[in-house]
Scaffold this motif. Structure first.
Motif, PDB file in Angstrom:
ATOM      1  N   PHE A 103       0.825  -1.203   0.000  1.00 46.41           N
ATOM      2  CA  PHE A 103       0.000   0.000   0.000  1.00 46.41           C
ATOM      3  C   PHE A 103       0.860   1.254   0.000  1.00 46.41           C
ATOM      4  CE2 PHE A 103      -1.880   3.470   2.463  1.00 46.41           C
ATOM      5  CZ  PHE A 103      -3.012   3.737   1.710  1.00 46.41           C
ATOM      6  N   GLU A 104       1.860   1.292   0.858  1.00 48.81           N
ATOM      7  CA  GLU A 104       2.706   2.490   0.966  1.00 48.81           C
ATOM      8  C   GLU A 104       3.472   2.741  -0.325  1.00 48.81           C
ATOM      9  OE1 GLU A 104       2.559   4.693   3.109  1.00 48.81           O
ATOM     10  OE2 GLU A 104       1.393   3.709   4.669  1.00 48.81           O
ATOM     11  N   LYS A 130       2.300   2.336  -3.228  1.00 49.43           N
ATOM     12  CA  LYS A 130       1.376   2.925  -4.193  1.00 49.43           C
ATOM     13  C   LYS A 130       0.613   4.126  -3.640  1.00 49.43           C
ATOM     14  CE  LYS A 130       0.508  -1.331  -6.821  1.00 49.43           C
ATOM     15  NZ  LYS A 130      -0.536  -2.238  -7.354  1.00 49.43           N
ATOM     16  N   ARG A 131       0.919   4.508  -2.397  1.00 47.22           N
ATOM     17  CA  ARG A 131       0.155   5.580  -1.772  1.00 47.22           C
ATOM     18  C   ARG A 131       0.188   6.871  -2.584  1.00 47.22           C
ATOM     19  NH1 ARG A 131      -1.483   7.656   3.483  1.00 47.22           N
ATOM     20  NH2 ARG A 131      -0.702   5.845   4.619  1.00 47.22           N
ATOM     21  N   ASP A 132       1.369   7.270  -3.062  1.00 44.71           N
ATOM     22  CA  ASP A 132       1.479   8.507  -3.835  1.00 44.71           C
ATOM     23  C   ASP A 132       0.603   8.460  -5.086  1.00 44.71           C
ATOM     24  OD1 ASP A 132       3.220   9.517  -1.984  1.00 44.71           O
ATOM     25  OD2 ASP A 132       5.041   9.060  -3.136  1.00 44.71           O
ATOM     26  N   TYR A 167      -2.122   6.628  -5.459  1.00 45.19           N
ATOM     27  CA  TYR A 167      -3.508   6.703  -5.015  1.00 45.19           C
ATOM     28  C   TYR A 167      -3.905   8.141  -4.707  1.00 45.19           C
ATOM     29  CZ  TYR A 167      -3.331   1.593  -4.384  1.00 45.19           C
ATOM     30  OH  TYR A 167      -3.206   0.247  -4.581  1.00 45.19           O
ATOM     31  N   GLU A 168      -3.026   8.859  -4.006  1.00 42.34           N
ATOM     32  CA  GLU A 168      -3.347  10.239  -3.635  1.00 42.34           C
ATOM     33  C   GLU A 168      -3.451  11.126  -4.873  1.00 42.34           C
ATOM     34  OE1 GLU A 168      -0.306  11.256  -0.838  1.00 42.34           O
ATOM     35  OE2 GLU A 168      -1.375  10.335   0.864  1.00 42.34           O
ATOM     36  N   LEU A 203      -9.727   5.435  -1.079  1.00 45.18           N
ATOM     37  CA  LEU A 203      -8.342   5.446  -0.604  1.00 45.18           C
ATOM     38  C   LEU A 203      -8.287   5.044   0.867  1.00 45.18           C
ATOM     39  CD1 LEU A 203      -5.334   6.047  -0.669  1.00 45.18           C
ATOM     40  CD2 LEU A 203      -5.862   8.486  -0.415  1.00 45.18           C
ATOM     41  N   GLU A 204      -9.186   5.599   1.665  1.00 52.14           N
ATOM     42  CA  GLU A 204      -9.215   5.261   3.082  1.00 52.14           C
ATOM     43  C   GLU A 204      -9.561   3.790   3.291  1.00 52.14           C
ATOM     44  OE1 GLU A 204      -9.124   5.443   7.223  1.00 52.14           O
ATOM     45  OE2 GLU A 204      -8.182   6.609   5.611  1.00 52.14           O
ATOM     46  N   ARG A 222      -8.792   1.320   1.263  1.00 50.97           N
ATOM     47  CA  ARG A 222      -7.566   0.568   0.947  1.00 50.97           C
ATOM     48  C   ARG A 222      -6.567   0.649   2.103  1.00 50.97           C
ATOM     49  NH1 ARG A 222      -6.289   0.016  -5.112  1.00 50.97           N
ATOM     50  NH2 ARG A 222      -8.259   0.482  -6.138  1.00 50.97           N
ATOM     51  N   ARG A 223      -6.456   1.837   2.696  1.00 50.62           N
ATOM     52  CA  ARG A 223      -5.517   2.006   3.796  1.00 50.62           C
ATOM     53  C   ARG A 223      -5.918   1.148   4.991  1.00 50.62           C
ATOM     54  NH1 ARG A 223      -4.748   3.991   8.485  1.00 50.62           N
ATOM     55  NH2 ARG A 223      -6.947   4.581   8.653  1.00 50.62           N
ATOM     56  N   TYR A 267      -3.732  -2.004   6.706  1.00 48.34           N
ATOM     57  CA  TYR A 267      -3.264  -1.941   8.089  1.00 48.34           C
ATOM     58  C   TYR A 267      -4.126  -2.779   9.042  1.00 48.34           C
ATOM     59  CZ  TYR A 267       0.214   1.700   7.254  1.00 48.34           C
ATOM     60  OH  TYR A 267       1.331   2.394   6.832  1.00 48.34           O
TER      61      TYR A 267
END
Length: 491
Positions: A116-117, A119-121, A123-124, A137-138, A140-141, A145
């Motif tokens: 996830f981290e 691909k975070r950028d 996603y944002e 997005l939330e 997926r986060r 976690y």
């Protein structure tokens, strides 16, 4: 005083009369008649109960004003969609041969977070450009976690019970417990309905139902259910050795299965298209873990193909969940194919799998959506030779005992789009020898496919087999409806 008492009773009577219409609307009788379907509800439907202890949850049905606890189970899943079941120890040699790795849930969580981290950028940026909702997005986060809590129900766990065990609707004021969820089940065909209730008891929950629809014997690799018994080859958990039916009156239908057959003809380019032949003897398997519940048994297996004891490098490896119910089984498999078969094998390469029935199944009739009442008699009739085979699900009706066996395939949509689907296959010949087998002759009902259509990649596939009794020609759709028109569940 008399006037006051009369006024009081008049007021109460008026209140009761006004309340009756609302109460009658809430108290609805069960009209659902389907009995073969298993009800699988995700934890999402029981959101108010997230975090509650599974041991303190019960499923109830109300019948004629009486609450009855019904057989149910809650199967936990992780965010990767894998059931959390006790795993078996896999032999190191098997792990080496297949590349299988048993990863603890904590490590899987670390991998989810890392993915996830990474691909975070992206996603944002998708959120910023409107290609993704912030809520997605939330979501997926949170899944990345997510920490599984043993013994507590959460968003993707599965609550399982049988449709036949549901009952009437009851107004909330008459619920068995203050905390719970009403589950409404609707048949999309005739719009009939029934209800079940998932209740939470903080202390002293009622006793569980003593009914156990299906039992697994791991040493014998045998399923014993209220409607039949299935025995697998102890060393090859994909290979069925026998199928014995148990009718509602207790009458046992003798084993109808000669053998589960797997026939693969492969013509590799590397061998100048010389054919290689494989059968179920070349299929190896191992049980990775299982859970034996009162409504279904979960069994996780891995299968692969060997020649001279060595795994074929270009053959797919399959991780499969078997879900055994009282009336059959449903499977869900992760199919990993390292190389597109069309680059490896010549035309003429084929895969065929199915049930070779014993001679005591002669007289059975095969029904599909486009083929009606073809008789298994050991001779290939014109109807059998001209069988419509594409996109067909079959039902074999075993008369005169009025039992029926249905089989169908389930495919990843990407496989459907690429044409990698199996065609119906029927081989009805008393004189044909097709070893290995126990009885001479072939009464094979199954599926076949051009091997070259298998694309590379990882896909979801599965098959389903159901049994029914008191079956009559013309009732095929009742079995087809299990998948064609699944019951709808609303919390």
């Amino acid at each position: 005083m008399t006037t006051l008492r009369a006024l009081f009773f008049c007021t109460v009577s008026s209140f009761v009369l006004l309340a009756l219409p609302a109460l009658s609307r809430a108290q609805e009788a069960k009209t659902l008649e389907r009995t073969l379907d298993a009800i699988v509800v995700t934890g999402e439907a029981a959101k108010p109960l997230w975090g509650k202890k599974i041991d303190n949850l019960r499923v109830f049905a109300n019948r004629s004003g009486n609450w009855e606890v019904v057989p149910f189970q809650i199967d936990k899943k992780n965010p990767d969609g894998e059931f959390l079941i006790a795993e078996s120890t896999v032999d190191p040699q098997v792990s080496k041969e297949t590349g299988f790795e048993s990863i603890p849930e904590a490590k899987k969580r670390e991998k989810r977070i890392k993915k996830f981290e990474k691909k975070r950028d992206d996603y944002e940026e998708d959120v910023k450009e409107g290609r993704m909702k912030a809520s997605d997005l939330e979501d997926r986060r949170q899944k990345a976690y997510w920490s599984e809590r043993e013994g507590e129900i959460d968003y993707n766990d599965e609550i399982v019970f049988m449709a036949k065990d549901t009952g009437d609707r009851v107004p909330r004021a008459l619920w068995k417990a203050p905390e719970g969820a009403e589950l409404e089940i609707t048949d999309p065909v005739d719009h009939s309905r029934s209800w079940a209730y998932l209740f939470y008891f903080p202390e002293n929950p009622p006793a569980l139902s003593t009914t156990d629809y299906v039992v697994y014997k791991p040493k014998e690799d045998q399923i014993i259910a209220s409607m039949g018994e299935v025995d697998f080859d102890d060393e090859r958990p994909m290979i069925v050795k026998s199928i014995v039916g148990i009718m509602p009156n207790g009458t046992r239908i003798p084993n109808i299965l000669d053998r589960f057959k797997l026939r693969i003809r492969v013509q590799p380019y590397g061998l100048f298209c010389a054919p290689l032949f494989f059968d179920e003897q070349n299929a190896k398997g191992v049980t990775l873990g299982y859970k034996d519940g009162p409504v279904r048994v979960l069994r996780r297996n891995m299968f692969w193909v060997v020649i001279a004891g060595i795994r074929l490098p270009f053959a797919p490896k399959i991780i499969m969940y078997f879900k055994f119910y009282e009336n059959g089984l449903a499977t869900d498999a992760e199919f990993s194919n390292p190389i597109a078969a069309k680059y490896m094998v010549c035309p003429g390469s084929r895969f065929t799998a199915g049930l070779d029935l014993r001679n005591n199944a002669r007289g059975a009739k095969i029904f599909t959506k486009d083929n009606k009442g073809i008789v298994i008699d050991g001779k290939m009739s014109p109807e059998e030779k001209n069988l419509k085979v594409d996109n067909q699900t079959w039902i074999a009706g075993f008369l005169p005992n009025k039992a029926a066996l249905m089989s169908r395939m389930i495919y990843d949509e990407r496989l459907v789009q690429s044409g990698a689907v199996l065609d119906l296959h029927l081989d009805d010949d008393d004189e044909k020898e097709d070893d290995p087998e126990d009885e001479k002759g072939q009464h094979l009902i199954g599926y076949t496919m051009d091997v070259r259509k298998f694309p590379s990649g990882t896909y979801r596939v599965g098959f389903q087999v159901y049994v029914a009794y008191d079956f009559e020609p013309g009732q095929e759709q009742q079995l087809f409806n299990i998948d064609d028109n699944p019951l709808k569940i609303v919390a």
